[in-house]
Design a protein around this motif. Sequence first.
Motif, PDB file in Angstrom:
ATOM      1  N   SER A 223       0.819  -1.215   0.000  1.00 38.57           N
ATOM      2  CA  SER A 223       0.000   0.000   0.000  1.00 38.57           C
ATOM      3  C   SER A 223       0.850   1.261   0.000  1.00 38.57           C
ATOM      4  CB  SER A 223      -0.931  -0.009   1.213  1.00 38.57           C
ATOM      5  OG  SER A 223      -0.185  -0.104   2.414  1.00 38.57           O
ATOM      6  N   HIS A 224       2.151   1.121   0.033  1.00 40.76           N
ATOM      7  CA  HIS A 224       3.064   2.261   0.042  1.00 40.76           C
ATOM      8  C   HIS A 224       3.234   2.819  -1.366  1.00 40.76           C
ATOM      9  CE1 HIS A 224       4.696   2.111   4.227  1.00 40.76           C
ATOM     10  NE2 HIS A 224       4.154   0.907   4.153  1.00 40.76           N
ATOM     11  N   SER A 225       3.280   4.134  -1.462  1.00 48.19           N
ATOM     12  CA  SER A 225       3.390   4.761  -2.776  1.00 48.19           C
ATOM     13  C   SER A 225       4.688   4.425  -3.482  1.00 48.19           C
ATOM     14  CB  SER A 225       3.245   6.285  -2.647  1.00 48.19           C
ATOM     15  OG  SER A 225       4.211   6.828  -1.769  1.00 48.19           O
ATOM     16  N   ASP A 247      -0.354   6.747 -14.284  1.00 47.13           N
ATOM     17  CA  ASP A 247      -1.758   7.174 -14.378  1.00 47.13           C
ATOM     18  C   ASP A 247      -2.690   6.228 -13.637  1.00 47.13           C
ATOM     19  OD1 ASP A 247      -0.982   9.314 -15.926  1.00 47.13           O
ATOM     20  OD2 ASP A 247      -1.495   8.366 -17.836  1.00 47.13           O
ATOM     21  N   ARG A 248      -2.331   4.949 -13.605  1.00 46.66           N
ATOM     22  CA  ARG A 248      -3.254   3.951 -13.065  1.00 46.66           C
ATOM     23  C   ARG A 248      -3.601   4.197 -11.603  1.00 46.66           C
ATOM     24  NH1 ARG A 248      -1.340   0.239 -15.462  1.00 46.66           N
ATOM     25  NH2 ARG A 248      -2.992   0.047 -16.996  1.00 46.66           N
ATOM     26  N   ARG A 249      -2.638   4.660 -10.816  1.00 50.80           N
ATOM     27  CA  ARG A 249      -2.915   4.811  -9.377  1.00 50.80           C
ATOM     28  C   ARG A 249      -2.811   6.272  -8.919  1.00 50.80           C
ATOM     29  NH1 ARG A 249      -0.348   0.448  -5.531  1.00 50.80           N
ATOM     30  NH2 ARG A 249      -2.212   1.070  -4.363  1.00 50.80           N
ATOM     31  N   TRP A 250      -2.806   7.183  -9.870  1.00 49.96           N
ATOM     32  CA  TRP A 250      -2.659   8.605  -9.539  1.00 49.96           C
ATOM     33  C   TRP A 250      -3.690   9.051  -8.499  1.00 49.96           C
ATOM     34  CZ3 TRP A 250       0.937  12.236 -11.124  1.00 49.96           C
ATOM     35  CH2 TRP A 250       0.638  13.569 -10.862  1.00 49.96           C
ATOM     36  N   ASP A 251      -4.943   8.715  -8.720  1.00 53.96           N
ATOM     37  CA  ASP A 251      -5.999   9.198  -7.832  1.00 53.96           C
ATOM     38  C   ASP A 251      -5.960   8.556  -6.450  1.00 53.96           C
ATOM     39  OD1 ASP A 251      -6.918  10.882  -9.810  1.00 53.96           O
ATOM     40  OD2 ASP A 251      -8.467   9.496 -10.511  1.00 53.96           O
ATOM     41  N   GLU A 252      -5.283   7.417  -6.341  1.00 52.65           N
ATOM     42  CA  GLU A 252      -5.152   6.770  -5.043  1.00 52.65           C
ATOM     43  C   GLU A 252      -4.146   7.488  -4.142  1.00 52.65           C
ATOM     44  OE1 GLU A 252      -4.581   2.464  -5.142  1.00 52.65           O
ATOM     45  OE2 GLU A 252      -5.181   2.510  -7.254  1.00 52.65           O
ATOM     46  N   PHE A 253      -3.150   8.100  -4.766  1.00 49.36           N
ATOM     47  CA  PHE A 253      -2.044   8.639  -3.985  1.00 49.36           C
ATOM     48  C   PHE A 253      -1.947  10.157  -3.976  1.00 49.36           C
ATOM     49  CE2 PHE A 253      -0.365   4.300  -4.815  1.00 49.36           C
ATOM     50  CZ  PHE A 253      -0.111   3.931  -3.502  1.00 49.36           C
ATOM     51  N   VAL A 254      -2.315  10.826  -5.051  1.00 47.26           N
ATOM     52  CA  VAL A 254      -2.084  12.261  -5.157  1.00 47.26           C
ATOM     53  C   VAL A 254      -3.243  13.034  -4.541  1.00 47.26           C
ATOM     54  CG1 VAL A 254      -1.681  14.187  -6.736  1.00 47.26           C
ATOM     55  CG2 VAL A 254      -0.672  11.934  -7.224  1.00 47.26           C
ATOM     56  N   VAL A 255      -2.903  13.936  -3.618  1.00 50.06           N
ATOM     57  CA  VAL A 255      -3.885  14.799  -2.967  1.00 50.06           C
ATOM     58  C   VAL A 255      -3.590  16.226  -3.423  1.00 50.06           C
ATOM     59  CG1 VAL A 255      -4.887  15.556  -0.782  1.00 50.06           C
ATOM     60  CG2 VAL A 255      -3.904  13.255  -0.982  1.00 50.06           C
ATOM     61  N   ALA A 256      -4.442  16.765  -4.254  1.00 50.62           N
ATOM     62  CA  ALA A 256      -4.197  18.089  -4.849  1.00 50.62           C
ATOM     63  C   ALA A 256      -3.944  19.136  -3.771  1.00 50.62           C
ATOM     64  CB  ALA A 256      -5.387  18.502  -5.713  1.00 50.62           C
ATOM     65  N   HIS A 261       0.133  10.636  -0.780  1.00 49.76           N
ATOM     66  CA  HIS A 261       0.076   9.714   0.342  1.00 49.76           C
ATOM     67  C   HIS A 261       1.353   8.882   0.392  1.00 49.76           C
ATOM     68  CE1 HIS A 261      -4.577   9.713  -0.114  1.00 49.76           C
ATOM     69  NE2 HIS A 261      -4.245  10.504   0.887  1.00 49.76           N
ATOM     70  N   CYS A 262       1.825   8.625   1.589  1.00 42.17           N
ATOM     71  CA  CYS A 262       2.863   7.619   1.774  1.00 42.17           C
ATOM     72  C   CYS A 262       2.236   6.228   1.684  1.00 42.17           C
ATOM     73  CB  CYS A 262       3.538   7.812   3.120  1.00 42.17           C
ATOM     74  SG  CYS A 262       4.820   6.597   3.492  1.00 42.17           S
ATOM     75  N   ILE A 263       1.043   6.096   2.262  1.00 39.62           N
ATOM     76  CA  ILE A 263       0.287   4.843   2.262  1.00 39.62           C
ATOM     77  C   ILE A 263      -1.095   5.160   1.689  1.00 39.62           C
ATOM     78  CG2 ILE A 263      -0.669   3.011   3.717  1.00 39.62           C
ATOM     79  CD1 ILE A 263       1.596   3.671   5.727  1.00 39.62           C
ATOM     80  N   ASP A 264      -1.550   4.356   0.762  1.00 43.61           N
ATOM     81  CA  ASP A 264      -2.704   4.736  -0.059  1.00 43.61           C
ATOM     82  C   ASP A 264      -3.980   5.023   0.729  1.00 43.61           C
ATOM     83  OD1 ASP A 264      -3.434   2.108   0.581  1.00 43.61           O
ATOM     84  OD2 ASP A 264      -3.228   1.355  -1.472  1.00 43.61           O
ATOM     85  N   ARG A 266      -4.294   6.109   3.993  1.00 43.63           N
ATOM     86  CA  ARG A 266      -4.165   6.958   5.173  1.00 43.63           C
ATOM     87  C   ARG A 266      -4.081   8.431   4.772  1.00 43.63           C
ATOM     88  NH1 ARG A 266       0.203   3.489   8.837  1.00 43.63           N
ATOM     89  NH2 ARG A 266      -1.122   1.634   9.072  1.00 43.63           N
ATOM     90  N   PRO A 267      -4.711   9.322   5.524  1.00 44.13           N
ATOM     91  CA  PRO A 267      -4.719  10.757   5.195  1.00 44.13           C
ATOM     92  C   PRO A 267      -3.409  11.436   5.612  1.00 44.13           C
ATOM     93  CG  PRO A 267      -5.949  10.400   7.204  1.00 44.13           C
ATOM     94  CD  PRO A 267      -5.535   9.033   6.714  1.00 44.13           C
ATOM     95  N   TRP A 268      -2.322  10.924   5.088  1.00 42.70           N
ATOM     96  CA  TRP A 268      -0.983  11.355   5.497  1.00 42.70           C
ATOM     97  C   TRP A 268      -0.152  11.573   4.237  1.00 42.70           C
ATOM     98  CZ3 TRP A 268       3.234   7.385   6.874  1.00 42.70           C
ATOM     99  CH2 TRP A 268       4.400   8.026   7.335  1.00 42.70           C
ATOM    100  N   VAL A 269       0.271  12.811   4.014  1.00 42.15           N
ATOM    101  CA  VAL A 269       1.138  13.114   2.880  1.00 42.15           C
ATOM    102  C   VAL A 269       2.557  13.321   3.383  1.00 42.15           C
ATOM    103  CG1 VAL A 269      -0.672  14.080   1.417  1.00 42.15           C
ATOM    104  CG2 VAL A 269       0.573  15.592   2.990  1.00 42.15           C
ATOM    105  N   THR A 270       3.530  12.930   2.558  1.00 42.02           N
ATOM    106  CA  THR A 270       4.932  13.018   2.959  1.00 42.02           C
ATOM    107  C   THR A 270       5.750  13.706   1.867  1.00 42.02           C
ATOM    108  OG1 THR A 270       5.162  10.729   2.176  1.00 42.02           O
ATOM    109  CG2 THR A 270       4.979  11.075   4.553  1.00 42.02           C
ATOM    110  N   GLY A 271       6.704  14.512   2.317  1.00 38.72           N
ATOM    111  CA  GLY A 271       7.497  15.311   1.391  1.00 38.72           C
ATOM    112  C   GLY A 271       8.463  14.512   0.547  1.00 38.72           C
ATOM    113  N   ALA A 272       9.088  13.495   1.126  1.00 39.35           N
ATOM    114  CA  ALA A 272      10.077  12.726   0.369  1.00 39.35           C
ATOM    115  C   ALA A 272       9.417  11.948  -0.765  1.00 39.35           C
ATOM    116  CB  ALA A 272      10.831  11.781   1.294  1.00 39.35           C
TER     117      ALA A 272
END
Length: 361
Positions: A223-225, A247-256, A261-264, A266-272
Motif C-alpha cells: 500500500s506504500h506509494s 496514471d493507473r494509481r494517480w488518484d489513489e495517492f495524489v492529494v491536490a 500519500h505515503c500509504i494509499d 491513510r490521510p498522510w502526505v509526505t514530502g520525500a
Amino acid sequence: MGSLPELPGVLSAAQVGATGAAIAAMQERSGALPWFPGGKTDPWDHVESAMALSVTGFDEQARAAYRWSARTQRPDGSWPIEFRGGTVVDPNIDSNFCAYLAVGVWHHYRTSGDLDFLAEMWPTVRAAIDLVCRFQRDDGAFRWAADATSLAMFDEALLTGNASILHSLDCAGRIAETMDDADSAERWASAQARLARAFASAFADVDGAPAGVVPGVFVAPSSHSMDWYYPVLGGAVRDERAHALIDRRWDEFVVAGKGIHCIDHRPWVTGAETSELALALESIGRVDEAVALIDDIGHLRDPDGSYWTGLVYADGKRWPVEKSCWTSAAVVLAADAISRASAGNGIFRDVRAAAEPVAAR
C-alpha cells in the motif's frame, strides 16, 4: 558547481541553498547524515542527503559523508542497516542500502568533476556492488536482506528495492568504465540486464501498457506509494508503459494541493515520496506535474529551509514531528532535476536501458 536549482514561483535559488545549509547543519562530526539530529543513520538515506549537499555547493560536507561510508563499510562490502550516534543498532544487511552508494558517488563525480575523489571511493563502491551481486537470484531479481551473523539471505525480492538496485548497477557500471575496470563493468552490466528482464517479465501488458505486477518474481506491491512510482524512478519501466503505470494509481495517492500519500489508505502526505514522484515524472517528461507537486508540499517547509517529514491532513498535524534530512534532500534533488541546474541533474533521468522491451502479452 553550476548555479543553484530554482523553480520560479515555487522555490528560489536562495531557498534551495538554505535547504542545503539545513542538511549540512544536521551532519554529525563523523560525516554521518542522520534522519535528524540525534536520530538514526541508515546507509541509503545518508547517501541521498549527501547528494543534496553536492547539488547545493557543500562539496566538503558531501565528501565527508562519502568518507564516512568508506570508513564504516565492513570487510565483506556491506553496511549495517542502522547506526545511532556512531553505534550499530541493527547489524543486518539490506542489499538496496548497500547498492545505493554507487548512485551517490557517481552523482558527486558528475556534479563536481572530481576524478581524484571518484578514484578514492572506487574500492568502496566495487566492494559494495560485488557484495550486492551475491543477492541476485536465478530469475534476475535481488533478495532484499541477509542476517549479519549467519549471512542467511531472505529470499523475497522487493519491488522498490529492486528498482533502486537497477539504478545503482547502472551508476556502478559507469564508475567502472571511468576507472577502466572492464571486468567489473561487464559483470555488473550483465547483472543489470538480468534484473531488467526480471522487471520485464513481472509486468503484464494490456494493449501495450502494464496492468500490474505478475505474481512470482517480486513481492506483490504494498500500500506504500514507493511501490507505485519506483519502477519508473529507478528506470525499470519507461516510455508509454511508465505513463500508464503512473496514471493507473494517480488518484489513489495524489492529494491536490497537499502532496502524495505515503500509504494509499491513510490521510498522510509526505514530502520525500512527493519529491521522488516528481523526480519520476520529470524523468519521463511530465515536468509541469513535477513542479506542481513540489509547490504542493510548500506547507512542509520550515523557515530555516528544512522540511517536515509529513502531514496528517485529516487533523492538520505534522507527523512524525521531525524535520528529516532525507526529506529536504529529496526536495533539492527534484528541484535540480526539473531546473537542470547541476551537472548531475540527470542522475535519475539517464538510467541506461539494460534489456529488451517488454513483449506484448
